[in-house]
Design an enzyme around this catalytic site. Structure first.
Site, PDB file in Angstrom:
ATOM      1  N   THR A  79      -4.618 -17.888  19.321  1.00 18.41           N
ATOM      2  CA  THR A  79      -5.834 -16.961  19.723  1.00 18.41           C
ATOM      3  C   THR A  79      -5.645 -15.648  20.664  1.00 18.41           C
ATOM      4  OG1 THR A  79      -6.399 -18.386  21.340  1.00 18.41           O
ATOM      5  CG2 THR A  79      -7.626 -18.682  19.331  1.00 18.41           C
TER       6      THR A  79
ATOM      7  N   ASP B  40      -4.043 -17.064   7.623  1.00 21.00           N
ATOM      8  CA  ASP B  40      -4.761 -17.465   6.096  1.00 21.00           C
ATOM      9  C   ASP B  40      -3.614 -17.873   5.192  1.00 21.00           C
ATOM     10  OD1 ASP B  40      -7.266 -17.152   7.179  1.00 21.00           O
ATOM     11  OD2 ASP B  40      -7.498 -15.277   5.948  1.00 21.00           O
ATOM     12  N   ALA B  41      -2.442 -17.047   5.550  1.00 22.11           N
ATOM     13  CA  ALA B  41      -1.192 -17.481   4.648  1.00 22.11           C
ATOM     14  C   ALA B  41      -0.443 -18.723   5.135  1.00 22.11           C
ATOM     15  CB  ALA B  41      -0.121 -16.418   4.603  1.00 22.11           C
TER      16      ALA B  41
ATOM     17  N   HIS C 266       5.131   2.951  20.399  1.00 22.07           N
ATOM     18  CA  HIS C 266       6.120   2.887  19.413  1.00 22.07           C
ATOM     19  C   HIS C 266       5.428   3.969  18.183  1.00 22.07           C
ATOM     20  CE1 HIS C 266       7.512  -1.297  20.848  1.00 22.07           C
ATOM     21  NE2 HIS C 266       8.022  -0.349  21.408  1.00 22.07           N
TER      22      HIS C 266
ATOM     23  N   ALA D 135       0.731 -19.156   8.529  1.00 25.37           N
ATOM     24  CA  ALA D 135       1.611 -19.043   9.710  1.00 25.37           C
ATOM     25  C   ALA D 135       0.679 -19.747  10.952  1.00 25.37           C
ATOM     26  CB  ALA D 135       1.912 -17.683  10.049  1.00 25.37           C
TER      27      ALA D 135
END
Lengths: 608, 423
Positions: free
Chosen positions: A301, A294-295, A273, A297
């Protein structure tokens, strides 16, 4: 970007640049979902108008074709989705024209390779006018049970397997179109299925972003959780990170950003892409995955754990009682297309045409089994090609050479004969080449050029029955038939037709036997005794010599020879040959810019 | 595809050629390119200034920090330049962790100067950002607080007012000149489909702007609009990307077909090899081997997509198998023939080429103790998978085959288990 729903079960689209398959797949999806209204209202095919026939279930429907975007929008004011299958060269201009139509709300651009600057113009216009661009470089998107863009979600089998014919609870957005289909399967396996799925496309600047769609999904009550598949390169994912941090997304988000392998490459790497390019640390998959995690979500892994993460998130929602059960139904069977059914051996169908002389299906065309390359490499001539296509066999070189001589001799006979005259008159009337040619050819028949076949027929019949020239000529006279191949307007017994002499010389030199020709000469001797202009003409010479060719070459059975003479092969020679001259006359008149021909009054006897 | 870096020589060539057309003014830029095939005598004939001026020479290889790395030579005559080039042409250098040979140099007149300006234009989603500083040059990062940046939204006109914040602090006598230069450079950036342009530094020669160092990126999808304007443009591979013979072979195949065939060896001694259908999926397979902790065992990255024909797949698969099976060491290896669920590719048809290659390479596969893992879905996948299973039995190589019912990357896990299991 508009909030909430883009599509519904009554959404209709305009389809730019006619492509039969994607439209049929959209209509099949409609049928599967039990839609009453086909999802394609009209087709825009620049320069063409009319209708295209397509299937809607078992029935055929006619979808209107328009030549301009404006006309299509005027004709279908409720169609608010524009699906653009234009090439990368023209996709930007047609998409901009569509965005400018007040009736169009969503534009999906399939082409890969739309210039970045052009895409930015579309983005700016769409933002300013509250419209949505999906793509470029995408397969599109789907709202389960409602509306599907083009080729999204692959085959009907796949759509059924993923239960995309009815809505589930998951909103899904990805960059990759190919991977979107994979995720429809994964999501179907571990949840109640997709509510809506969008592939935003792999470009550096897609028309709408991951976060645009996530925020939209957040506003759709039926969407209970959101799955995001991002990609390395660019910073789009960070707008999603921001939205999550600001608490703008209240529903659980499961996300994965692919491209962690970029760090294994020693130099900068550009994946398939346009947007998937390793750049700064911020643009790496690792950094984006970390930031999303961190936000808030759910970030697995590895991709391998993605499905499990989706599953666990969904099961938690079920436990919390946030998922209402889906009303299942069995979608109707889509009738199979005939060509697919034939390919899979399920049905058979009779053919409507049979052909035995040539085949264009392989690597190169074949004439009677002989490939084009051998024809060229072995130095075949036009006579050999005629031999292959007309007689379905390779005749000896002397035969094909004879055919070529016949064609050369008969190619033209001046402007005054009926064929050339007609051609000249037609060309001067301003008609095209084909009209001029055929108007000349149409005069070929019993009185003009058609004598070769008849000459061959009568000479053959008389010779085979053992008639003497006297018996033959007199029996014809009794029936009131002029002997075909005998007689000339100018030539006389003491001034033979040069063409006839040349043919006879060639045949005597090369043919193993010239018995029919000798018979014709005997007939001529007799007719000359009656009148000096009853010479063997070129038709008679070709007719009789062709009989010698067929009989003497040893390559035809008696039955085949009768058939060839009966069908009228030999006239074919004249038609072919004279076409050369008639085409020449057409060009001649055009080159000379001759005006319309009008026959002079003085040359007509007006009489009662 | 997409944003491509171009050489400094080409950036300056485009600037010089088109600046005049767009602004009506000449830029006195002179530069010459030197590669392996350059004859210095011919070059001096074509560019007479080379023989009269003092010169600067530096590698033109898409990497920066050349001054700091001692790769820029100043104030030389042409003989000294030729000497400098000869000592370095074709020699490997290491820059930012990438190692590769220097193949191209750029020569320019040596321009003593005391002013160094910085100009940078970047295409962004909603417009372009333009950065400018009076304190440019190699210390730009140290002076980052002096860089001023404005944003020009898509479609907006780049007026003096918009430009004003950039040049507010410049002395009046050069302000007009610099402002005009920035405006013309931006016009050129848009006209030629640049996505990135940087001059660090540019200076003034006789009051006229002159870029001493320049970097550029073009949007190669806009090539169809710019054939004439770009002229004979080169899109070099990233620095340090040197293709092996097998990689070049696949690259050659790729260039000839409308399909996409990609192959990069990551570790020739790796024991997990991949051959994956689809641009998105191929990245994820490589990711997953790494994310599961076995990046060091990953032999390659390989992608085929866009419906290559059987013969193309055959030639491609031969290369992958040859690399995967080279130098057998008695330990097990794994070949992952993966892919997502295709939209419309006939799976059985694309597998034909792979199956032919596997048959051909039977003994090599056995010698390398190869275990094969297949996963694929899409049109006609049942037939494709059945053929793969039959192949395993026919040539006696362990082969595990999965369809869309299995996760896409489950076979990565299996491949890892295979190579880590006690031999």
């Amino acid at each position: 970007m508009a909030t909430g729903q883009l599509f519904s079960r009554t959404t209709q689209a305009l389809f730019y640049n006619y492509k039969q398959l994607p439209i049929q797949r959209m209509l099949d999806f409609d049928f599967l979902c039990g839609r009453e209204l086909p999802s394609v209202a009209g087709i825009i095919n620049p320069g063409a108008e009319g209708f295209q026939k397509l299937f809607f279930g078992q029935e055929e429907i006619a979808i209107p074709v328009h030549s301009t975007i404006e006309a299509a929008c005027a004709a279908h004011p409720t169609a608010d989705v524009f699906i653009n299958f234009a090439s990368f060269r023209s996709a930007a201009a047609s998409s901009m024209a569509a965005l400018k139509q007040p009736t169009v709300r969503v534009v999906a651009i399939i082409a890969e390779g739309v210039p970045e600057a052009d895409a930015k113009q579309l983005i700016a216009y769409a933002r300013a006018n509250n419209k949505v661009v999906i793509g470029p470089a995408t397969v599109g998107g789907i709202q389960a049970g409602a509306f599907k863009i083009g080729d999204t979600a692959g085959t009907i089998d796949n759509i059924i397997a993923c239960k995309l014919y009815r809505p589930g609870s998951v909103g899904f957005v990805s960059k990759s179109g190919g991977m979107s289909n994979e995720l429809y399967n994964s999501i179907a396996r571990v949840t109640d299925g997709i509510y809506e799925g969008i592939a935003i496309g792999g470009d550096v600047f897609p028309g709408s972003t991951l976060s645009d769609h996530v925020l939209r999904f957040n506003n759709i009550p039926q969407v209970k959780m959101i799955v995001v598949l991002g990609e390395l390169g660019g910073r789009d994912e960070y707008s999603l990170v921001e939205a999550l941090k600001q608490g703008k997304v209240s529903k659980p988000v499961v996300a994965w950003v692919s491209g962690t392998c970029a760090q294994l490459f020693k130099s900068e790497v550009q994946f398939g892409h346009a947007g998937a390019k390793s750049g700064g640390e911020m643009e790496s998959a690792q950094a984006k995955n970390q930031a999303l995690k961190d936000a808030g979500a759910v970030v697995p892994t590895s991709y391998e754990a993605f499905e499990t993460a989706i599953k666990e998130t969904f099961e938690k929602l079920v436990e919390e009682g946030k998922i209402s059960s889906v009303k299942e139904f069995t979608p109707p069977q889509i009738p199979e297309d005939l060509n697919i059914a034939i390919k899979s051996g399920k049905v058979r169908a009779p053919t409507h045409i049979i052909s035995t002389i040539s085949d264009d299906r392989g690597e190169e065309p074949c004439y009677a089994g002989v490939p084009m390359s051998s024809i060229v490499e072995q130095g075949y001539g036009v006579g050999d090609v005629i031999s292959l296509l007309w007689f379905k066999r390779s005749l000896p070189r002397y035969c094909t050479h004879f055919i070529e001589i016949c064609i050369m001799l008969c190619a033209d006979h001046g402007p005054c004969v009926s064929g050339a005259h007609n051609t000249i008159v037609t060309a001067r009337a301003g008609k095209d080449l084909v009209s001029s040619l055929v108007s000349g050819l149409l005069t070929i028949g019993p009185r003009f050029g058609g004598a070769i076949d008849d000459a061959a027929r009568y000479f053959k019949d008389a010779y085979d029955r053992g008639l003497t020239p006297y018996e033959f000529v007199e029996s014809m006279k009794k029936k009131g038939i002029r002997v075909p191949g005998i007689g000339h307007r100018i030539k006389r017994g003491d001034n033979r037709d040069k063409r006839v002499e040349l043919l006879q010389l060639f045949a005597r030199t090369h043919f193993p036997s010239v018995k029919y020709m000798e018979y014709a000469v005997q007939v001529e001797t007799y007719t000359l005794s009656k009148a000096n202009n009853l010479v063997l003409n070129v038709d008679g010479a070709i007719g009789s010599l062709f009989l010698d060719l067929l009989a003497g070459s040893g390559m035809f059975t008696k039955q085949e020879i009768d058939e060839i003479v009966g069908i009228g092969y030999l006239n074919g020679l004249f038609v072919l040959a004279r076409s050369i001259g008639l085409i020449g006359h057409t060009f001649d008149q055009k080159r000379l810019k001759q005006p319309l021909y009008r026959h002079p009054w003085e040359d007509v006897l007006y009489s009662k | 595809m997409a944003r491509k870096k171009i050489r400094e020589y080409d950036s300056k060539r485009l600037l010089k050629e088109h600046f005049k057309r767009l602004s009506g003014r000449d830029l006195p830029i002179k530069s010459a390119q030197v590669t392996e095939s350059t004859d210095f005598n011919e070059l001096a004939e074509k560019e007479p200034w080379l023989s009269s001026a003092k010169l600067v020479v530096k590698p033109d290889m898409l990497f920066g920090k050349r001054g700091k790395s001692g790769l820029v030579a100043l104030n030389l005559d042409l003989d000294q330049v030729a000497d400098f080039v000869q000592q370095r042409l074709g020699k490997d250098v290491e820059m930012g962790g990438c190692k590769g040979p220097i193949t191209t140099f750029i020569i320019e007149p040596f321009i003593p100067h005391d002013q160094e300006f910085y100009l940078n234009i970047v295409s962004e989603r909603l417009g372009c950002s333009i950065s400018f500083s009076e304190c440019g040059g190699i210390e730009i990062e140290e002076n980052w607080d002096k860089v001023k940046t404005i944003f020009v939204p898509t479609g907006a006109t780049f007026t003096s007012e918009v430009c004003a914040p950039l040049v507010a602090t410049i002395p009046l006598e050069i302000k007009g000149e610099i402002e005009e230069f920035i405006q013309s450079a931006f016009a050129l950036f848009q006209d030629l489909d640049f996505t990135f342009l940087e001059m660090n530094p540019f200076t003034l020669v006789d009051g006229k702007p002159y870029p001493l160092d320049m970097r550029g990126e073009l949007d190669d999808t806009a090539a169809f609009k710019n054939f004439k304007k770009w002229g004979d443009i080169e899109f070099p591979m990233p620095f340090g990307r040197v293709m092996s013979s097998t990689e070049s072979f696949v690259h050659g195949l790729d260039e000839k077909t409308s399909a996409s065939l990609k192959f990069t060896v990551l570790n020739p001694e790796g024991r997990i090899w991949t051959m994956v259908a689809g641009g998105g999926a191929s990245v994820i397979y490589a990711d997953t081997v790494g994310d599961l902790g076995y990046a060091s065992e990953l032999g390659n990255y390989a992608e085929y997509s866009g419906a290559p024909n059987e013969d193309e797949v055959l030639q491609y698969a031969r290369v992958v198998i040859d690399c995967a099976t080279s130098n057998p060491d008695g330990h097990k290896r794994a070949l992952v023939i993966g892919g997502g669920i295709a939209n419309f590719t006939d799976v059985a048809a694309t597998f034909n080429g792979i199956i032919r290659a596997l048959k051909e390479k039977e003994s090599k596969l056995k010698a390398a103790r190869m275990n094969i893992y297949v996963r694929r879905g899409g049109p006609n996948y049942q037939r494709g998978l059945a053929k793969m299973r039959a192949l395993g039995e026919e040539i006696g190589i362990p082969i595990e085959v999965y369809g869309p019912e299995a996760t896409m990357t489950g076979i990565c896990k299996q491949a890892i288990e295979c190579i880590t299991a006690a031999a």
